[in-house]
Design an enzyme around this catalytic site. Structure first.
Site, PDB file in Angstrom:
ATOM      1  N   ARG A 120       1.002  -1.296  -0.087  1.00 25.72           N
ATOM      2  CA  ARG A 120      -0.110  -0.020  -0.046  1.00 25.72           C
ATOM      3  C   ARG A 120       0.629   1.322  -0.026  1.00 25.72           C
ATOM      4  O   ARG A 120       0.407   2.331   0.403  1.00 25.72           O
ATOM      5  CB  ARG A 120      -1.012   0.052   1.323  1.00 25.72           C
ATOM      6  CG  ARG A 120      -2.198  -0.931   1.360  1.00 25.72           C
ATOM      7  CD  ARG A 120      -3.061  -0.732   2.106  1.00 25.72           C
ATOM      8  NE  ARG A 120      -4.048  -1.891   2.084  1.00 25.72           N
ATOM      9  CZ  ARG A 120      -4.028  -2.648   2.985  1.00 25.72           C
ATOM     10  NH1 ARG A 120      -2.871  -2.755   3.823  1.00 25.72           N
ATOM     11  NH2 ARG A 120      -4.793  -3.630   2.963  1.00 25.72           N
ATOM     12  N   LYS A 142       3.132  11.262 -11.682  1.00 24.88           N
ATOM     13  CA  LYS A 142       2.232  10.544 -12.584  1.00 24.88           C
ATOM     14  C   LYS A 142       3.247   9.121 -12.503  1.00 24.88           C
ATOM     15  O   LYS A 142       4.163   9.088 -13.015  1.00 24.88           O
ATOM     16  CB  LYS A 142       2.121  10.730 -13.979  1.00 24.88           C
ATOM     17  CG  LYS A 142       0.925  11.808 -14.040  1.00 24.88           C
ATOM     18  CD  LYS A 142       0.600  11.867 -15.582  1.00 24.88           C
ATOM     19  CE  LYS A 142      -0.422  12.838 -15.849  1.00 24.88           C
ATOM     20  NZ  LYS A 142      -0.479  13.155 -17.140  1.00 24.88           N
ATOM     21  N   GLU A 184      10.103  18.469 -25.551  1.00 24.66           N
ATOM     22  CA  GLU A 184       9.508  18.816 -24.265  1.00 24.66           C
ATOM     23  C   GLU A 184       9.691  20.249 -23.730  1.00 24.66           C
ATOM     24  O   GLU A 184       9.142  21.187 -23.284  1.00 24.66           O
ATOM     25  CB  GLU A 184       9.393  17.812 -23.215  1.00 24.66           C
ATOM     26  CG  GLU A 184       8.910  16.437 -23.776  1.00 24.66           C
ATOM     27  CD  GLU A 184       7.250  16.254 -23.853  1.00 24.66           C
ATOM     28  OE1 GLU A 184       6.624  17.057 -23.126  1.00 24.66           O
ATOM     29  OE2 GLU A 184       6.687  15.195 -24.275  1.00 24.66           O
ATOM     30  N   LYS A 226       6.849  23.176 -15.240  1.00 28.17           N
ATOM     31  CA  LYS A 226       5.970  22.113 -15.063  1.00 28.17           C
ATOM     32  C   LYS A 226       5.327  22.004 -13.588  1.00 28.17           C
ATOM     33  O   LYS A 226       4.001  21.899 -13.459  1.00 28.17           O
ATOM     34  CB  LYS A 226       6.506  20.769 -15.334  1.00 28.17           C
ATOM     35  CG  LYS A 226       5.466  19.654 -15.258  1.00 28.17           C
ATOM     36  CD  LYS A 226       5.831  18.364 -15.796  1.00 28.17           C
ATOM     37  CE  LYS A 226       4.623  17.348 -15.685  1.00 28.17           C
ATOM     38  NZ  LYS A 226       4.964  15.979 -16.190  1.00 28.17           N
ATOM     39  N   GLU A 236      -5.126  17.108 -12.939  1.00 27.53           N
ATOM     40  CA  GLU A 236      -5.249  17.339 -14.356  1.00 27.53           C
ATOM     41  C   GLU A 236      -6.577  17.500 -14.789  1.00 27.53           C
ATOM     42  O   GLU A 236      -7.406  16.907 -15.320  1.00 27.53           O
ATOM     43  CB  GLU A 236      -4.731  16.108 -15.064  1.00 27.53           C
ATOM     44  CG  GLU A 236      -4.717  16.404 -16.772  1.00 27.53           C
ATOM     45  CD  GLU A 236      -3.882  15.499 -17.478  1.00 27.53           C
ATOM     46  OE1 GLU A 236      -3.787  15.491 -18.574  1.00 27.53           O
ATOM     47  OE2 GLU A 236      -3.100  14.732 -16.747  1.00 27.53           O
ATOM     48  N   ARG A 240      -3.601  22.191 -16.325  1.00 30.44           N
ATOM     49  CA  ARG A 240      -2.582  21.091 -16.590  1.00 30.44           C
ATOM     50  C   ARG A 240      -2.839  20.648 -18.297  1.00 30.44           C
ATOM     51  O   ARG A 240      -1.822  20.189 -18.652  1.00 30.44           O
ATOM     52  CB  ARG A 240      -2.792  20.119 -15.600  1.00 30.44           C
ATOM     53  CG  ARG A 240      -1.485  19.125 -15.680  1.00 30.44           C
ATOM     54  CD  ARG A 240      -1.765  18.024 -14.423  1.00 30.44           C
ATOM     55  NE  ARG A 240      -0.444  17.161 -14.804  1.00 30.44           N
ATOM     56  CZ  ARG A 240      -0.097  16.397 -13.525  1.00 30.44           C
ATOM     57  NH1 ARG A 240      -0.630  16.534 -12.524  1.00 30.44           N
ATOM     58  NH2 ARG A 240       0.726  15.718 -13.765  1.00 30.44           N
ATOM     59  N   ASN A 244      -0.327  19.469 -22.664  1.00 34.73           N
ATOM     60  CA  ASN A 244      -0.749  18.678 -23.827  1.00 34.73           C
ATOM     61  C   ASN A 244      -0.356  19.336 -24.964  1.00 34.73           C
ATOM     62  O   ASN A 244      -0.745  18.657 -26.248  1.00 34.73           O
ATOM     63  CB  ASN A 244      -2.027  18.078 -23.801  1.00 34.73           C
ATOM     64  CG  ASN A 244      -2.208  16.845 -22.651  1.00 34.73           C
ATOM     65  OD1 ASN A 244      -1.160  16.063 -22.577  1.00 34.73           O
ATOM     66  ND2 ASN A 244      -3.015  17.093 -21.963  1.00 34.73           N
ATOM     67  N   HIS A 247       0.607  17.587 -28.039  1.00 31.36           N
ATOM     68  CA  HIS A 247       0.291  16.051 -27.827  1.00 31.36           C
ATOM     69  C   HIS A 247      -0.980  15.474 -28.709  1.00 31.36           C
ATOM     70  O   HIS A 247      -0.945  14.342 -28.837  1.00 31.36           O
ATOM     71  CB  HIS A 247       0.249  15.964 -26.410  1.00 31.36           C
ATOM     72  CG  HIS A 247       1.500  15.835 -25.811  1.00 31.36           C
ATOM     73  ND1 HIS A 247       2.545  17.035 -25.641  1.00 31.36           N
ATOM     74  CD2 HIS A 247       2.111  14.715 -25.228  1.00 31.36           C
ATOM     75  CE1 HIS A 247       3.661  16.759 -25.162  1.00 31.36           C
ATOM     76  NE2 HIS A 247       3.307  15.325 -24.595  1.00 31.36           N
ATOM     77  N   HIS A 251       0.137  12.571 -30.523  1.00 28.40           N
ATOM     78  CA  HIS A 251      -0.146  10.991 -30.266  1.00 28.40           C
ATOM     79  C   HIS A 251      -0.858  10.119 -31.463  1.00 28.40           C
ATOM     80  O   HIS A 251      -0.621   8.986 -31.624  1.00 28.40           O
ATOM     81  CB  HIS A 251      -1.433  10.945 -28.950  1.00 28.40           C
ATOM     82  CG  HIS A 251      -0.593  11.256 -27.788  1.00 28.40           C
ATOM     83  ND1 HIS A 251      -1.081  11.774 -26.709  1.00 28.40           N
ATOM     84  CD2 HIS A 251       0.754  11.083 -27.013  1.00 28.40           C
ATOM     85  CE1 HIS A 251      -0.673  12.048 -25.420  1.00 28.40           C
ATOM     86  NE2 HIS A 251       0.822  11.416 -25.910  1.00 28.40           N
ATOM     87  N   HIS A 263       8.299   9.383 -28.694  1.00 28.96           N
ATOM     88  CA  HIS A 263       7.228  10.186 -28.211  1.00 28.96           C
ATOM     89  C   HIS A 263       7.720  11.598 -28.619  1.00 28.96           C
ATOM     90  O   HIS A 263       6.878  12.633 -29.030  1.00 28.96           O
ATOM     91  CB  HIS A 263       6.963  10.065 -26.861  1.00 28.96           C
ATOM     92  CG  HIS A 263       6.152  11.021 -26.173  1.00 28.96           C
ATOM     93  ND1 HIS A 263       4.780  11.062 -26.407  1.00 28.96           N
ATOM     94  CD2 HIS A 263       6.347  12.128 -25.259  1.00 28.96           C
ATOM     95  CE1 HIS A 263       4.208  11.926 -25.613  1.00 28.96           C
ATOM     96  NE2 HIS A 263       5.161  12.689 -25.110  1.00 28.96           N
TER      97      HIS A 263
HETATM   98 ZN    ZN Z   1       5.051  14.326 -23.893  1.00 27.18          ZN
END
Ligand code: ZN
Ligand code: ADP
Length: 359
Positions: A120, A142, A184, A226, A236, A240, A244, A247, A251, A263
């Site tokens: 946990r 994340k 980035e 960031k 998010e 936030r 993206n 992105h 993506h 990426h």
């Molecule tokens: Zn990215």
């Protein structure tokens, strides 16, 4: 250099150095020494850096063990996590034990997830070794793994105790991976900090030469950008989303190219689309767009997705997990250094931005 990241639940430092000498000091400032510690790394990073790290830490912990996972995104899955849990049980790691993620985003994501879930939740520390992980993954909490081919489908928000960045590890990073991280970094300039963008452009040679002082500045300012956004919006919901930028288009390109491009490269292409979109809306000039593509190209990043069909990219964009209720969220610049989410972009506008990058 040191930066404090504040989240709703806690606060942790990002320490930026040009060696690993202060890693132990960083641990000593926490209450984590004297426990069992497990360093997780991958098959590319471990041969170069693992021994050095273990030598610095051993003697200051109850025991120091390591676990090496196979390098590559396709190992970022629950099978690997299961193997890790088995190793932890065998080594009798308990609630007080500490994990150290020594590697790129893959090692960071999976170690964070294992740390969040094993008994946990146990403490973990990040030692990111790719530029992408240094400027992007080390802030925001994340963690997670891919599932059935879906990227980051299973995961948790879980913050590290601290992040220790040694910029000199970038010397051994494959050049494409370095460029991907720069995509980035450049993104933060466009969406948050115009001065930072100028800094990157003015110091591009020194960045390419991996001069420590400029790299420390790049990592520091990227993390600061960031952290600023994440601090305001940890889970998010609103602000936030601007992270993206590039992105939603990127993506789609990433999926359609079947992961031929990595990426950060797809983000560069996606940013070209996002910048074109912003230009069409009148927020930036055609010179701004040209300058953006120049700096991306300088770092050997692609800005076109030749060979793809406009229609395919458009349809693919709707499969993005961040596409809510069938509506595309396009991140648009207000001006250089500021961005917003456009939820009502017309199909024509989106299609013309895609057309721009595929032709
Ligand atoms: Zn990215
Ligand atoms: P990312 O950080 O981009 O998500 P990965 O964790 O997959 O990506 O790292 C990209 C690749 O670079 C992997 O093959 C990894 O083993 C390798 N790698 C990471 N850091 C270094 C480094 N400092 N030197 C050499 N190779 C590295």
């Amino acid at each position: 250099m040191e930066l404090q990241v504040t989240t709703k639940t806690n606060q942790y430092p990002i320490i930026i150095e040009n060696n690993f000498d202060k890693l132990l000091t960083a641990f000593e400032k926490t209450d984590l020494t004297g426990r069992k510690l497990c360093v997780i790394s991958d098959t590319n990073v471990a041969p170069i850096y693992l021994e050095g790290i273990i030598n610095i830490l051993k003697g200051h912990f109850l025991k120091v063990v390591s676990y090496i996972i196979p390098a590559g995104e396709n190992n970022k899955n629950l099978d690997t996590v299961r193997d890790m849990y088995e190793f932890f049980v065998k080594e009798q790691l308990d609630r007080r034990s500490v994990l150290v993620a020594l590697g790129g985003g893959v090692v960071g994501d999976i170690t964070g997830f294992a740390a969040a879930t094993y008994v946990r939740g146990i403490p973990f520390v990040q030692v990111p070794t790719t530029l992408l992980a240094q400027v992007d993954s080390s802030v925001g909490g994340k963690t997670g793994v891919d599932f059935n081919g879906h990227k980051n489908m299973v995961g948790a928000f879980y913050q590290p105790h601290f992040v220790y960045i040694n910029t000199t590890v970038l010397n051994t990073l494959p050049p494409r991976e370095f460029s991907a991280g720069m995509a980035e970094a450049i993104k933060y300039g466009y969406i948050i900090d115009r001065d930072y963008l100028k800094y990157i452009i003015d110091n591009k040679e020194a960045i390419k030469a991996l001069e420590h002082h400029v790299m420390a500045e790049v990592v520091y300012t990227s993390c600061k950008c960031k952290a600023y956004v994440v601090d305001k919006d940890e889970k998010e919901t609103g602000l936030r989303e601007i992270l993206n930028f590039g992105h939603t288009f990127g993506h789609a390109v990433e999926t359609l190219f079947g992961f031929k491009l990595i990426h950060g490269e797809c983000v560069a292409i996606g940013m070209a689309a996002g910048l074109y979109f912003s230009m069409k809306r009148g927020s930036i000039t055609s010179e701004d767009l040209k300058e953006a593509e120049e700096i991306l190209r300088y770092f050997d990043l692609p800005v076109r997705a030749k060979g793809l069909e406009t229609k395919d990219v458009f349809e693919q964009m709707f499969y993005d997990k961040k596409t809510k209720d069938g509506k595309l969220n396009i991140i648009v610049l207000k001006k250089i250094g500021s961005a917003y989410t456009e939820k009502n972009a017309s199909d024509e506008e989106v299609l013309s931005a895609i057309k721009y990058i595929v032709e």
